[in-house]
Design a protein around this motif. Sequence first.
Motif, mmCIF file in Angstrom:
data_model
loop_
_atom_site.group_PDB
_atom_site.id
_atom_site.type_symbol
_atom_site.label_atom_id
_atom_site.label_comp_id
_atom_site.label_asym_id
_atom_site.label_seq_id
_atom_site.Cartn_x
_atom_site.Cartn_y
_atom_site.Cartn_z
ATOM 1 N N TRP A 156 0.800 10.983 -58.196
ATOM 2 C CA TRP A 156 0.223 10.700 -56.887
ATOM 3 C C TRP A 156 1.303 10.114 -55.986
ATOM 4 N N ALA B 288 -0.803 8.303 -49.246
ATOM 5 C CA ALA B 288 -1.218 9.354 -48.306
ATOM 6 C C ALA B 288 -0.187 9.571 -47.201
ATOM 7 N N ASN B 289 0.485 8.504 -46.771
ATOM 8 C CA ASN B 289 1.464 8.668 -45.690
ATOM 9 C C ASN B 289 2.744 9.361 -46.154
ATOM 10 N N ALA C 30 2.498 12.202 -47.968
ATOM 11 C CA ALA C 30 2.072 13.567 -48.272
ATOM 12 C C ALA C 30 2.995 14.577 -47.601
ATOM 13 N N GLY D 83 -12.050 15.568 -51.557
ATOM 14 C CA GLY D 83 -10.611 15.666 -51.354
ATOM 15 C C GLY D 83 -10.231 16.732 -50.342
ATOM 16 N N GLN D 84 -9.158 16.473 -49.640
ATOM 17 C CA GLN D 84 -8.612 17.439 -48.679
ATOM 18 C C GLN D 84 -7.425 18.121 -49.342
ATOM 19 N N GLN E 222 -1.127 19.342 -53.160
ATOM 20 C CA GLN E 222 -1.710 18.000 -53.168
ATOM 21 C C GLN E 222 -3.193 18.015 -52.798
ATOM 22 N N ARG F 236 -5.648 15.166 -51.044
ATOM 23 C CA ARG F 236 -5.768 13.823 -50.457
ATOM 24 C C ARG F 236 -7.163 13.291 -50.767
ATOM 25 N N GLN G 123 -6.546 6.939 -49.791
ATOM 26 C CA GLN G 123 -5.194 6.611 -49.330
ATOM 27 C C GLN G 123 -4.099 7.144 -50.255
ATOM 28 N N ARG G 124 -4.470 8.113 -51.092
ATOM 29 C CA ARG G 124 -3.495 8.715 -52.008
ATOM 30 C C ARG G 124 -3.590 10.231 -51.946
ATOM 31 N N VAL G 125 -2.493 10.876 -52.280
ATOM 32 C CA VAL G 125 -2.513 12.311 -52.531
ATOM 33 C C VAL G 125 -2.175 12.509 -54.006
#
Length: 169
Positions: free
Chosen positions: A26, A29-30, A32, A116-117, A128, A130, A133-135
């Motif tokens: 992982w 998120a920032n 990614a 998840g995205q 990935q 998302r 706040q994690r990918v």
Amino acid sequence: MPECLRKRQRRIAELNAYRPPEPEEWLPANAALPSDVPDTQAALEHYSLLAEYLVALLHAEVPAVFEQTPESLTDVDYQFWHDRFPEVFERENIDARAVPAVGAYLRQVLVRHLGGQWISRQKLEEAQVRVGQRVWLPFLRAYKYMRTRQSLLGFSLTQLYREAQRHWH
């Protein structure tokens, strides 16, 4: 007590005491990576097809695989371990077929059950999901998972899902 029963009880105790390492697949998120595929819809269809390969492979032994649920991940984990999958099949076939199928299946469960995205990438190991706040990197997890029979325990699909769920909100 018969020796085979003692061995079995010791093995059960070992498995119950085993604590796998925290998932490392992982990024914040920032951090990614942006999608780099020219056709996102085609990429999504490709990932869905890969996940269907896992369903085709396991549906007879693991009927729950059709559902693509968190519970089915546990059944998949068990079946691969029980069948000694990484020990039985050729490494080339595992890397070319099983790893992408497992990663895509894990991706499906993360997207469907944790909202998840999906972030498509040309290299599967960079793809990935998302969640919060994690990918998460499901194909990287699948690669580590399929190395050995022991790695099926240490890098279980269920464990990664539960960790993603824990960080969901």
